[in-house]
Enzyme design. Structure first.
Site, PDB file in Angstrom:
ATOM      1  N   GLU A  23      25.811  18.596  58.615  1.00  0.00           N
ATOM      2  CA  GLU A  23      26.751  18.132  59.649  1.00  0.00           C
ATOM      3  C   GLU A  23      26.290  18.557  61.041  1.00  0.00           C
ATOM      4  O   GLU A  23      25.444  19.445  61.193  1.00  0.00           O
ATOM      5  CB  GLU A  23      28.157  18.673  59.377  1.00  0.00           C
ATOM      6  CG  GLU A  23      28.194  20.194  59.284  1.00  0.00           C
ATOM      7  CD  GLU A  23      29.537  20.787  59.678  1.00  0.00           C
ATOM      8  OE1 GLU A  23      30.147  20.322  60.647  1.00  0.00           O
ATOM      9  OE2 GLU A  23      29.945  21.760  59.020  1.00  0.00           O
ATOM     10  N   LYS A 156      37.151  28.433  55.355  1.00  0.00           N
ATOM     11  CA  LYS A 156      37.194  29.542  56.306  1.00  0.00           C
ATOM     12  C   LYS A 156      38.438  30.399  56.110  1.00  0.00           C
ATOM     13  O   LYS A 156      39.539  29.883  55.941  1.00  0.00           O
ATOM     14  CB  LYS A 156      37.132  28.996  57.738  1.00  0.00           C
ATOM     15  CG  LYS A 156      35.719  28.610  58.151  1.00  0.00           C
ATOM     16  CD  LYS A 156      35.657  28.021  59.522  1.00  0.00           C
ATOM     17  CE  LYS A 156      36.056  26.560  59.544  1.00  0.00           C
ATOM     18  NZ  LYS A 156      35.092  25.660  58.923  1.00  0.00           N
TER      19      LYS A 156
HETATM   20  N1  PSU Z   1      31.943  25.383  58.926  1.00  0.00           N
HETATM   21  C1  PSU Z   1      31.228  26.187  59.748  1.00  0.00           C
HETATM   22  N2  PSU Z   1      31.300  25.942  61.097  1.00  0.00           N
HETATM   23  C2  PSU Z   1      32.006  24.876  61.597  1.00  0.00           C
HETATM   24  C3  PSU Z   1      32.729  24.032  60.707  1.00  0.00           C
HETATM   25  C4  PSU Z   1      32.665  24.339  59.382  1.00  0.00           C
HETATM   26  O1  PSU Z   1      30.542  27.114  59.303  1.00  0.00           O
HETATM   27  O2  PSU Z   1      31.976  24.657  62.803  1.00  0.00           O
HETATM   28  C5  PSU Z   1      33.446  22.807  61.241  1.00  0.00           C
HETATM   29  C6  PSU Z   1      33.190  21.657  60.268  1.00  0.00           C
HETATM   30  O3  PSU Z   1      32.619  20.601  60.994  1.00  0.00           O
HETATM   31  C7  PSU Z   1      34.558  21.280  59.743  1.00  0.00           C
HETATM   32  C8  PSU Z   1      35.403  21.600  60.938  1.00  0.00           C
HETATM   33  O4  PSU Z   1      34.625  19.936  59.353  1.00  0.00           O
HETATM   34  O5  PSU Z   1      34.864  22.879  61.337  1.00  0.00           O
HETATM   35  C9  PSU Z   1      36.867  21.640  60.601  1.00  0.00           C
HETATM   36  O6  PSU Z   1      37.595  21.373  61.755  1.00  0.00           O
HETATM   37  P1  PSU Z   1      39.162  21.007  61.649  1.00  0.00           P
HETATM   38  O7  PSU Z   1      39.762  22.267  61.100  1.00  0.00           O
HETATM   39  O8  PSU Z   1      39.598  20.708  63.051  1.00  0.00           O
HETATM   40  O9  PSU Z   1      39.266  19.855  60.717  1.00  0.00           O
END
Ligand code: PSU
Ligand code: MN
Length: 299
Positions: A23, A156
């Protein structure tokens, strides 16, 4: 939307060789500059070193790119580009805009290009306090509609992990613990949440992926791959800084798609970069397993 598959990626796909999607949100919004460019290059090189072709995915000037050239990797690292989830894709198309794709948008574009495996850091999920804020990542619904095996260190730990697992159950997304019985907690190797299914190797994961296709299901698979215990963040510091970060987000009224980047950069600063090193290590660990799964599926 026009999807440009790079020469290297389309050659690999045509020859049924292993490909691993990566990504771009983690590069543009999840890691600080200038470390992010170094990481983007390292992640691609790592995929290649394990015998698979890397396909970093991003939207540039209204076109989805699956597999980036070097100058394009520099663009997602150095330009201020939008964080793009699935719902942003038509808007970027119409405006010829650029966007760093989240797990959701990356899985969507990977599936369209015929890529089966995707390595990330940690999946998005249900945020703490979601019963009031309704903040649930589109990563979860994307996993229900895109047949891609996503290798992630759980979700996370800034999230409500228990609610995240409940939603994955509702969405009928299989969660496989790789050599673990517990859902990993991103920077920490395990949470206290037990998983239903444990796998010991990449070939077991590939077999589940194939069975899903044979059943004509649309879901992907969440491969929950814990960071090795000797590489995890020290739990005490982790818990303290995370609590501070979550409180700061509430106090500063951070909402919507800004929440995750805010929390990630908060913990990097508050931990003097310790969380960043762990974040990079867990991505490296996920890339290795993703390449093994991609090789099994190509065999
Ligand atoms: N995992 C990581 N770093 C990140 C992300 C995930 O180690 O920056 C990002 C991914 O792109 C994931 C996003 O899709 O965080 C989730 O964001 P939200 O909670 O706004 O959906
Ligand atoms: Mn959100």
């Amino acid at each position: 939307m026009q999807i440009n598959v790079s020469k290297a990626v389309s050659a690999a796909l045509d020859a049924n060789k292993p490909v691993v999607a990566l990504e771009s949100t983690i590069i543009s919004h999840g890691l600080p500059r200038p470390r992010n460019l170094q990481a983007a290059i390292e992640f691609e090189d790592l995929v290649a070193s394990y015998g698979a072709t890397p396909a970093t995915i991003a939207v540039l000037d209204g076109i989805a790119h699956v597999g980036l050239e070097k100058n394009e990797v520099e663009r997602i690292s150095n330009e201020d580009i939008a964080k793009a989830s699935i719902r942003d894709l038509p808007i970027l198309t119409a405006r010829k805009g650029s966007g760093a794709t989240t797990v959701a948008a990356t899985a969507y574009l990977a599936a369209k290009a015929g890529i089966k495996v995707f390595a990330t850091g940690g999946l998005g999920g249900v945020h703490r306090g979601a019963n009031e804020s309704f903040d649930e990542s589109a990563d979860l619904s994307a996993m229900a509609t895109n047949p891609v095996a996503i290798v992630s260190a759980g979700a996370k730990s800034v999230l409500d992990l228990s609610a995240t697992l409940e939603r994955l159950e509702t969405l009928s997304v299989p969660v496989l613990g790789y050599k673990t019985n517990f859902f990993p907690s991103f920077w920490l190797s395990k949470s206290d949440l037990e998983l239903d299914w444990r796998v010991e190797n990449a070939s077991e994961i590939a077999a589940v992926y194939k069975a899903q296709r044979a059943l004509k299901q649309d879901q992907g698979i969440l491969v929950a791959n814990p960071i090795p215990e000797d590489q995890q963040w020290e739990k005490e510091e982790h818990d303290r800084i995370l609590a501070e970060g979550v409180a700061a987000a509430v106090a500063q009224n951070v909402t919507g798609k800004a929440v995750t980047p805010f929390l990630l950069s908060y913990v990097v600063e508050a931990s003097n970069g310790r969380s960043l090193e762990v974040n990079l290590d867990l991505v490296r660990n996920n890339i290795k397993l993703a390449a093994e799964i991609a090789k099994e599926l190509a065999a």
